[in-house]
Design a protein around this motif. Structure first.
Motif, PDB file in Angstrom:
ATOM      1  N   HIS A 140       0.772  -0.776  -0.231  1.00 47.16           N
ATOM      2  CA  HIS A 140      -0.502  -0.052   0.200  1.00 47.16           C
ATOM      3  C   HIS A 140       0.820   1.651  -0.076  1.00 47.16           C
ATOM      4  CE1 HIS A 140      -3.623  -2.864   1.296  1.00 47.16           C
ATOM      5  NE2 HIS A 140      -2.567  -3.211   1.975  1.00 47.16           N
ATOM      6  N   GLN A 141       1.891   1.035  -0.513  1.00 48.59           N
ATOM      7  CA  GLN A 141       2.914   2.217  -0.295  1.00 48.59           C
ATOM      8  C   GLN A 141       2.502   2.352  -2.208  1.00 48.59           C
ATOM      9  OE1 GLN A 141       6.311   0.243   0.727  1.00 48.59           O
ATOM     10  NE2 GLN A 141       6.078   0.363   2.198  1.00 48.59           N
ATOM     11  N   LEU A 142       1.585   3.900  -2.198  1.00 51.69           N
ATOM     12  CA  LEU A 142       1.364   4.086  -3.989  1.00 51.69           C
ATOM     13  C   LEU A 142       2.310   5.097  -4.313  1.00 51.69           C
ATOM     14  CD1 LEU A 142      -2.626   4.603  -4.382  1.00 51.69           C
ATOM     15  CD2 LEU A 142      -1.086   2.708  -4.409  1.00 51.69           C
ATOM     16  N   ASP A 143       3.147   6.313  -3.953  1.00 51.08           N
ATOM     17  CA  ASP A 143       4.120   6.474  -3.916  1.00 51.08           C
ATOM     18  C   ASP A 143       5.436   6.044  -4.333  1.00 51.08           C
ATOM     19  OD1 ASP A 143       2.713   8.881  -4.040  1.00 51.08           O
ATOM     20  OD2 ASP A 143       3.353   9.827  -1.842  1.00 51.08           O
ATOM     21  N   ASP A 144       5.756   5.290  -3.259  1.00 49.88           N
ATOM     22  CA  ASP A 144       7.138   4.862  -3.564  1.00 49.88           C
ATOM     23  C   ASP A 144       6.251   3.550  -5.445  1.00 49.88           C
ATOM     24  OD1 ASP A 144       8.410   6.124  -1.418  1.00 49.88           O
ATOM     25  OD2 ASP A 144       8.080   4.173  -0.408  1.00 49.88           O
TER      26      ASP A 144
END
Length: 318
Positions: A140-144
């Motif tokens: 759930h680390q969309l930016d990464d």
């Protein structure tokens, strides 16, 4: 040089490498952990080979993709290996096939007879970054995830799975037109890709383009009558409803498609246990352990196996 590196990678007395599909690591991380998936192990091997002055060639194995899942994300995985050539000073001719040594971290029987395709190192780098994007997405680390896949595309714009990953990230970020654009770009080049079709159907539904979605669903059903994990999901629903006989049937159907996927074997074992078929339960849990792709999964299956075994072992009277 080739044989020495080969022996170091495979020998129990040296690196003691362990296959683990849980994370994609770079060369240093793989060496430190002594574990990695096929891509991590290829990257580490290439680092060693370059230090030894050995030319390397990368290959992708053209085979049916292995499916796995993480919550509501489904992953289709391929396989790569690496071939070591002799140092130029040792090689008599540029392309002496007898001087090549292929290192593969899957058993030979798993890739026997499969077509191999040479790939460039920038594609290996793109694969690594795409994997990291998928793992960030699962966490759930969309930016990464976005920055990893953006760099994957920059490294190799022809590696199409990166665009599929980008589309999934866009959809999760509610950038639906961008998600559709990325998927259509891949779909134009791979019109029979069931992975792309599945994702594009979801985006079209989100955009309210139901007629296009319906037509594409019909096309997908012709290509893939039984979607990956379809029977598994039905089996899990049956387990929750206490219908263990139906669950066993559905898990068995899924295993017919992919006999070595550990989660299918595990849940078939649990269904058998609920039906009182203890020997069958132990058999399938054992297969799940043997084919687990992470230490955490292996430990879970082993604990369940030992628990069942302890309750079924005959008592010794002294």
């Amino acid at each position: 040089m080739q044989q020495g590196l080969f022996d170091a990678l495979y020998s129990e007395k040296q690196l003691k490498l362990e296959y683990n599909a849980e994370h994609t690591r770079n060369a240093a991380q793989t060496f430190t952990a002594r574990t990695g998936n096929c891509l991590s192990l290829v990257i580490m091997t290439a680092a060693f080979a370059k230090e030894l002055g050995l030319p390397v060639h990368y290959q992708t194995i053209v085979m049916d993709r292995a499916w796995s899942r993480n919550d509501d994300l489904y992953f289709a995985s391929g396989h790569v290996n690496i071939t070591l050539a002799k140092r130029l000073s040792e090689a008599r001719v540029s392309f002496d096939q007898s001087s090549l040594l292929t290192i593969d971290f899957l058993p030979p029987e798993d890739t026997a007879g499969q077509r191999r395709q040479d790939i460039d190192e920038n594609t290996i780098v793109a694969m690594y970054m795409n994997n990291r994007a998928a793992e960030a997405l699962a966490a759930h680390q969309l930016d990464d995830a976005y920055w990893w896949v953006r760099e994957a595309i920059r490294q190799d714009a022809s590696f199409l799975p990166s665009y599929n990953t980008l589309a999934v990230i866009y959809r999760r970020h509610d950038n639906l037109p961008e998600a559709e654009h990325a998927l259509r770009l891949v779909f134009e080049r791979e019109p029979d890709s069931t992975v792309v079709m599945f994702n594009l159907i979801g985006v079209l539904n989100d955009l309210g383009k139901f007629s296009e979605s319906k037509a594409l669903t019909a096309q997908l059903t012709k290509l893939q009558p039984d979607a990956p994990f379809q029977a598994f999901n039905l089996g899990m629903a049956a387990m929750r409803a206490g219908d263990f006989k139906t669950a066993k049937q559905q898990f068995t159907k899924e295993i017919a498609r992919d006999p070595y996927y550990h989660e299918f074997q595990y849940w078939l074992g649990i269904a058998c246990l609920r039906l009182g078929e203890t020997d069958q339960a132990l058999k399938h849990l054992s297969i799940a352990m043997e084919n687990s792709t992470s230490r955490s999964a292996h430990d879970l299956y082993a604990a369940k196996f030992d628990l069942i075994k302890s309750h079924t072992s005959p008592l010794l009277v002294h």
